[in-house]
Design a protein around this motif. Structure first.
Motif, PDB file in Angstrom:
ATOM      1  N   LYS A   1      48.527  39.132  45.009  1.00  0.00           N
ATOM      2  CA  LYS A   1      47.002  39.111  46.217  1.00  0.00           C
ATOM      3  C   LYS A   1      46.901  40.274  45.642  1.00  0.00           C
ATOM      4  O   LYS A   1      45.185  40.954  44.545  1.00  0.00           O
ATOM      5  CB  LYS A   1      46.264  38.322  47.113  1.00  0.00           C
ATOM      6  CG  LYS A   1      46.534  36.977  47.393  1.00  0.00           C
ATOM      7  CD  LYS A   1      46.770  36.865  48.588  1.00  0.00           C
ATOM      8  CE  LYS A   1      44.937  36.780  48.832  1.00  0.00           C
ATOM      9  NZ  LYS A   1      44.760  37.053  50.681  1.00  0.00           N
TER      10      LYS A   1
ATOM     11  N   LEU B   1      44.387  41.560  42.494  1.00  0.00           N
ATOM     12  CA  LEU B   1      42.973  42.428  42.586  1.00  0.00           C
ATOM     13  C   LEU B   1      42.991  43.215  42.016  1.00  0.00           C
ATOM     14  O   LEU B   1      41.661  43.824  40.863  1.00  0.00           O
ATOM     15  CB  LEU B   1      43.241  42.751  44.236  1.00  0.00           C
ATOM     16  CG  LEU B   1      42.446  42.017  45.666  1.00  0.00           C
ATOM     17  CD1 LEU B   1      42.471  41.941  46.148  1.00  0.00           C
ATOM     18  CD2 LEU B   1      41.672  41.320  45.259  1.00  0.00           C
TER      19      LEU B   1
ATOM     20  N   ASN C   1      41.924  42.226  38.575  1.00  0.00           N
ATOM     21  CA  ASN C   1      40.966  41.920  38.215  1.00  0.00           C
ATOM     22  C   ASN C   1      39.785  43.083  37.963  1.00  0.00           C
ATOM     23  O   ASN C   1      38.664  43.357  37.541  1.00  0.00           O
ATOM     24  CB  ASN C   1      39.820  41.364  39.923  1.00  0.00           C
ATOM     25  CG  ASN C   1      38.606  41.285  39.947  1.00  0.00           C
ATOM     26  OD1 ASN C   1      37.915  40.325  38.656  1.00  0.00           O
ATOM     27  ND2 ASN C   1      37.690  41.461  40.540  1.00  0.00           N
TER      28      ASN C   1
ATOM     29  N   PHE D   1      44.392  33.208  42.996  1.00  0.00           N
ATOM     30  CA  PHE D   1      43.843  33.508  43.964  1.00  0.00           C
ATOM     31  C   PHE D   1      43.358  32.960  45.412  1.00  0.00           C
ATOM     32  O   PHE D   1      44.039  33.498  46.589  1.00  0.00           O
ATOM     33  CB  PHE D   1      42.635  35.279  43.772  1.00  0.00           C
ATOM     34  CG  PHE D   1      42.293  35.918  44.476  1.00  0.00           C
ATOM     35  CD1 PHE D   1      43.476  36.951  44.857  1.00  0.00           C
ATOM     36  CD2 PHE D   1      41.485  35.836  45.961  1.00  0.00           C
ATOM     37  CE1 PHE D   1      43.196  38.176  45.959  1.00  0.00           C
ATOM     38  CE2 PHE D   1      41.656  36.467  47.339  1.00  0.00           C
ATOM     39  CZ  PHE D   1      42.596  37.983  46.854  1.00  0.00           C
ATOM     40  N   ASN D   2      42.437  31.783  45.511  1.00  0.00           N
ATOM     41  CA  ASN D   2      41.880  30.652  45.979  1.00  0.00           C
ATOM     42  C   ASN D   2      43.478  30.212  46.230  1.00  0.00           C
ATOM     43  O   ASN D   2      43.711  29.540  47.549  1.00  0.00           O
ATOM     44  CB  ASN D   2      41.520  29.996  44.960  1.00  0.00           C
ATOM     45  CG  ASN D   2      39.434  30.874  45.306  1.00  0.00           C
ATOM     46  OD1 ASN D   2      39.448  31.888  45.418  1.00  0.00           O
ATOM     47  ND2 ASN D   2      38.690  30.488  44.613  1.00  0.00           N
TER      48      ASN D   2
ATOM     49  N   ASP E   1      45.616  32.296  48.027  1.00  0.00           N
ATOM     50  CA  ASP E   1      45.019  32.007  49.999  1.00  0.00           C
ATOM     51  C   ASP E   1      44.835  31.139  50.599  1.00  0.00           C
ATOM     52  O   ASP E   1      45.735  30.970  51.844  1.00  0.00           O
ATOM     53  CB  ASP E   1      43.565  32.128  49.606  1.00  0.00           C
ATOM     54  CG  ASP E   1      42.846  33.873  50.398  1.00  0.00           C
ATOM     55  OD1 ASP E   1      43.427  34.514  50.909  1.00  0.00           O
ATOM     56  OD2 ASP E   1      41.780  33.409  50.849  1.00  0.00           O
TER      57      ASP E   1
ATOM     58  N   GLU F   1      39.355  34.775  50.777  1.00  0.00           N
ATOM     59  CA  GLU F   1      39.478  36.172  49.850  1.00  0.00           C
ATOM     60  C   GLU F   1      38.707  35.511  49.110  1.00  0.00           C
ATOM     61  O   GLU F   1      39.107  34.216  48.236  1.00  0.00           O
ATOM     62  CB  GLU F   1      40.417  37.608  50.536  1.00  0.00           C
ATOM     63  CG  GLU F   1      40.830  37.704  51.835  1.00  0.00           C
ATOM     64  CD  GLU F   1      42.061  38.715  52.182  1.00  0.00           C
ATOM     65  OE1 GLU F   1      41.847  39.705  52.388  1.00  0.00           O
ATOM     66  OE2 GLU F   1      43.062  38.274  51.233  1.00  0.00           O
ATOM     67  N   THR F   2      37.842  37.001  48.378  1.00  0.00           N
ATOM     68  CA  THR F   2      37.926  36.399  47.012  1.00  0.00           C
ATOM     69  C   THR F   2      38.495  37.368  45.982  1.00  0.00           C
ATOM     70  O   THR F   2      38.373  38.261  46.423  1.00  0.00           O
ATOM     71  CB  THR F   2      36.272  35.560  46.788  1.00  0.00           C
ATOM     72  OG1 THR F   2      35.921  36.720  47.124  1.00  0.00           O
ATOM     73  CG2 THR F   2      36.037  34.259  47.389  1.00  0.00           C
ATOM     74  N   LEU F   3      38.528  36.781  45.143  1.00  0.00           N
ATOM     75  CA  LEU F   3      39.363  38.131  43.882  1.00  0.00           C
ATOM     76  C   LEU F   3      37.981  38.608  43.682  1.00  0.00           C
ATOM     77  O   LEU F   3      38.050  40.372  43.797  1.00  0.00           O
ATOM     78  CB  LEU F   3      39.300  36.912  42.666  1.00  0.00           C
ATOM     79  CG  LEU F   3      40.244  37.823  41.574  1.00  0.00           C
ATOM     80  CD1 LEU F   3      41.475  38.016  41.929  1.00  0.00           C
ATOM     81  CD2 LEU F   3      40.192  36.886  40.070  1.00  0.00           C
ATOM     82  N   THR F   4      36.605  38.763  43.937  1.00  0.00           N
ATOM     83  CA  THR F   4      35.439  39.549  42.961  1.00  0.00           C
ATOM     84  C   THR F   4      35.181  40.203  44.657  1.00  0.00           C
ATOM     85  O   THR F   4      33.902  41.374  44.495  1.00  0.00           O
ATOM     86  CB  THR F   4      34.933  38.436  42.668  1.00  0.00           C
ATOM     87  OG1 THR F   4      34.202  37.414  43.163  1.00  0.00           O
ATOM     88  CG2 THR F   4      35.513  38.470  41.320  1.00  0.00           C
TER      89      THR F   4
ATOM     90  N   THR G   1      38.528  42.924  51.200  1.00  0.00           N
ATOM     91  CA  THR G   1      39.654  42.211  51.277  1.00  0.00           C
ATOM     92  C   THR G   1      40.784  43.122  52.175  1.00  0.00           C
ATOM     93  O   THR G   1      41.036  44.196  51.831  1.00  0.00           O
ATOM     94  CB  THR G   1      40.190  41.802  50.095  1.00  0.00           C
ATOM     95  OG1 THR G   1      41.273  41.664  49.385  1.00  0.00           O
ATOM     96  CG2 THR G   1      40.034  42.931  48.840  1.00  0.00           C
TER      97      THR G   1
END
Lengths: 313, 498
Positions: free
Chosen positions: A59, A63, A66, A265-266, A269, B103-106, B110
């Motif tokens: 994760k 990030l 991203n 990512f989701n 999670d 949580e979200t990537l964007t 976080t």
């Protein structure tokens, strides 16, 4: 039937153990309910802990990728904008070239020369444009402006000027050829700058605007030179379209990577929540049961411990 | 047939017997909560037609021995668990995320980039290189690399220091337990002496002293495992085993009233020794016989520190967790330094990343440990090498280092850094949870044994109260007999005496 003899202390200890066991269950479930996790420390579930650590590392990486993706997107958009502006300059140059023909007076030709010279300088500014203080179209070499006009050793004679590219090598077969690639997604590594081989096309494009300018620099109108320069600008423009497509394809990869990483990512999670998190309703019900059991143990123990033969003799 | 006077005397004996029985019931009641007290029972025998009392203690030596053995197992497990829990806390890996809030990537907030422990520090370090690779000229990205490297190095140094402190704590705990065990060994020898004196003429009569000795033996078992053998006059021999091949040879700790050997600890060799002379200076002396403890807290603590396989086999799994974690951290620190330097450093002194000491001109990556790892003293953000070509926009070196995060390294057993640190957490978590489980099972065994023993030798208030009623009635009856006999005797004296 043989009776089992039970000593008073064993009896008491047994009741106390029951109370302690119930109490421990209540405390454990309360902790889970408060943190909404059933795993906090490695000892809670070593396998889940190890998996969660690896997923958390993934994760963290996603990030970072991203963030890289966003930076790459900015770089690509800036490059696309500058190329688009450059192509607009080429269109303007062609329009000037086509509107200034053999009937044009010397003053009109001089004016055309001046406007084309200005377009050359504007194109150079665009080619040397920077993003985050780094040149957009220089490959990896940021030591100097990647594009400049060389006077060919004759500063006074502008007609032999030519455009020079001084960025990093543009030929992929050159041993010093390099591109700055980095990860913008878990499986996507791109070099978001314009591929270096197109930097030569930018050089040619400006060179052809310069050629058009020079075609208006002579004492008479040079129809052949003007037409040749216009044709060259149009050909170079096609190359800039290809360069823009190169950037667009990179942009597409960025978007694909972002979509894939968002899903990943989701999923990570969700996996963590599935293994580490609790079923709130289930734990609440179990806590309620445990509390009832604890209270019952306390109540029954206190009643039982109060009574002995002493009360009856 | 005895006369009236004789009958009165005999009834007096019955009176005394019942009085004694009430006294013993009272003593039993007074010790209802004493753990090691074995209830006493008055046996009424018949001598010359009248009751005579004998006091017996209800004790099962087989159960006592079993409880001693299990206490040693529990002692070892509990000592291990105490240290494992501390190791787990030192490693600092824990899940802190609120798993209920996806949580979200964007997302702007976080918790994934937070996190404690060395694994998070390593992640941040490599992610800083990922960031630097996007823009090698960015001064803030370079500063981030240096600060994240400093954080990671500080984590290594801190963990290493805490493990050293824990090791020192374990040594102190061993020394304290050795002192306590030696004190108990002396107590047992002394109790042997007192019991033998009391029981010369009446074997089995020193019941309270036997209870006390049993208590001391059970206490001693928490520190070290041993066996007992019955000796003369109610005394016991206490023996432990040395490291002789096989099960080990028996070495006496207590020989009747004498302490034959005490226990000594040498932190350097991590061994316990038998010694006659407690004033003898320590050291790996050939004159001292090494103990081979298999139970008790001393066994547990020594196992935690053990740097060698105590069972003679190969493999790191048998190495004590404390030594293992120290070794794993050293390997991790060395691999980070070697792998990063292998890409970053260009073989010249001016471009280095990690160092093992303060001398910037002398770098020995092979000597790097978690304790000494540090950044090369001349490393500045600007000095970080990002490319092999030297072009400001090139990033092959930075990118190469960043990609180490996902590379399986031979030095880590073909694992990535993340896999290696998660395995470390897994192992210590497994140690804690397995030991907890064993302790729970052990508690069941001990409870069962103690319940069995308690059902035999424990005091029941109800039973003692019932007995008191019985003895009271018997006493009243005997008193009544005396009264009647006295009346009869009065009649005889009154009628025939005048």
């Amino acid at each position: 039937m043989s009776d089992i003899r039970v000593s008073t202390s064993a009896y008491q200890q047994s009741l106390i153990r029951q109370i302690a066991t119930n109490q421990s269950t209540v405390v454990d479930l309360s902790k889970q309910l408060a943190s909404r996790r059933k795993v906090t420390l490695p000892e809670d579930d070593p396998i889940v802990m190890a998996r969660t650590m690896r997923r958390t590392t993934e994760k963290r990486e996603l990030l970072q990728f991203n963030t890289n993706n966003i930076l790459a997107e900015n770089l690509i958009k800036s490059s696309e904008l500058k190329l688009s502006e450059m192509r607009a300059l080429g269109d303007l140059a062609i329009a000037i070239g086509e509107s200034t023909d053999a009937q044009a007076s010397a003053t009109e030709r001089e004016s055309a020369w001046g406007r084309l010279n200005d377009l050359v300088n504007q194109a150079l500014d665009l080619a040397n444009a920077k993003s985050e203080d780094n040149y957009l179209f220089a490959g990896t070499d940021f030591a100097q402006d990647p594009y400049r006009i060389d006077d060919n050793g004759t500063p006074a004679d502008l007609s032999d000027d030519f455009v020079v590219y001084e960025g990093s090598p543009t030929d992929p077969s050159d041993p010093n050829f390099e591109e700055a690639e980095y990860y913008v997604g878990s499986n996507t590594k791109i070099a978001p700058r314009l591929s270096p081989q197109y930097n030569e096309d930018i050089q040619s494009y400006i060179q052809h605007i310069l050629d058009l300018r020079n075609a208006f620099g002579g004492p008479t109108y040079d129809d052949v030179a003007v037409k040749a320069a216009i044709a060259d600008i149009e050909t170079s423009d096609d190359r800039l379209v290809v360069a823009t497509t190169d950037l667009a394809l990179k942009q597409l990869r960025l978007e694909t990577a972002k979509k894939a990483d968002t899903a990943l990512f989701n999923q990570l999670d969700g996996s963590i929540a599935g293994e580490v998190g609790i079923d709130l309703a289930e734990v609440a019900v179990r806590l309620n049961q445990a509390q009832l059991g604890y209270e019952a143990a306390l109540s029954s123990s206190s009643r039982i411990l109060q009574v002995s033969l002493l009360d009856y003799i | 047939m005895s006369g009236l006077i004789g009958s009165i005397l005999n009834s007096t004996t019955a009176l005394k017997s019942n009085q004694k029985a009430v006294e013993i019931a009272g003593k039993n009641l007074a010790n209802v909560n004493s753990t090691n007290y074995a209830r006493q029972r008055v046996e009424f025998g018949i001598s010359g037609g009248y009751s005579q009392t004998q006091i017996n203690q209800i004790r099962d030596t087989i159960l006592d021995d079993k409880i001693v053995r299990e206490a040693a197992v529990t002692g070892s497990l509990e000592a291990q668990k105490r240290i494992y829990s501390q190791l787990q806390a030192i490693l600092g890996e824990q899940i802190t995320a609120d798993v209920d809030s996806p949580e979200t990537l964007t997302g702007t907030t976080t918790s994934a980039n937070e996190g404690s422990g060395v694994s998070a520090a390593i992640d941040r370090f490599f992610n800083a290189f990922h960031s630097l690779a996007t823009n090698p000229t960015d001064a803030s990205a370079r500063a981030l690399v240096v600060s994240s490297a400093e954080d990671m190095v500080a984590q290594f140094n801190k963990l290493s220091a805490e493990l050293v402190t824990l090791d020192e704590d374990v040594v102190r705990a061993v020394e304290a337990d050795v002192t306590r065990a030696n004190s108990l060994i002396n107590d047992i020898a002394s109790l042997n002496g007192q019991i033998s004196k009391l029981e010369i003429s009446k074997p089995g009569s020193a019941m309270e002293l036997r209870d006390l000795r049993q208590q001391k033996l059970e206490e001693l078992a928490k520190y070290i495992d041993f066996e007992t053998h019955d000796s003369n006059n109610g005394q016991v021999l206490v023996v432990a085993r040395d490291k002789s091949p096989g099960a080990g040879a028996e070495v006496l700790l207590v020989r009747n009233t004498m302490v034959d050997n005490e226990i000594r600890f040498n932190a350097e060799t991590n061994e316990l020794y038998f010694t006659h002379d407690t004033t003898m200076p320590l050291g790996p002396s050939p004159n001292l016989t090494a103990m081979d403890p298999q139970g008790g807290s001393l066994h547990g603590l020594l196992h935690v520190r053990s740097t060698t396989d105590p069972f003679g086999g190969a493999g790191a799994s048998a190495i004590g967790p404390l030594a293992r974690m120290r070794e794993e951290l050293d390997v991790l620190a060395r691999e980070v330094a070697t792998a990063v330097s292998g890409i970053h450093d260009d073989g010249t002194v001016p471009v280095q990343f990690f160092d093992d000491d303060d001398n910037p001109d002398l770098i020995d990556l092979g000597a790097i440990t978690a304790a000494n790892i540090q950044l090369w003293s001349n490393l500045t953000p600007a000095a970080i090498r990002t490319s092999s070509s030297g072009n400001a926009g090139a990033n092959d070196v930075a990118q190469g280092i960043a990609e180490l995060s996902a590379t399986k390294l031979a030095g880590l057993g073909d694992r990535t850094f993340s896999e290696y640190t998660s395995d470390m957490a897994y192992r210590i978590g497994n140690d804690v949870s397995n030991t907890t489980l064993l302790i729970q099972n052990q508690a069941l065994i001990e409870t069962q044994l103690k319940d069995n023993r308690s059902s035999l030798m424990g005091v029941s208030i109800d039973e003692e109260m019932a007995n008191i009623l019985v003895y009271q009635r018997s006493f009243q009856a005997s008193a009544r007999v005396i009264e009647v006999l006295n009346t009869l005797l009065g009649i005889v004296v009154d009628r025939f005496g005048s």
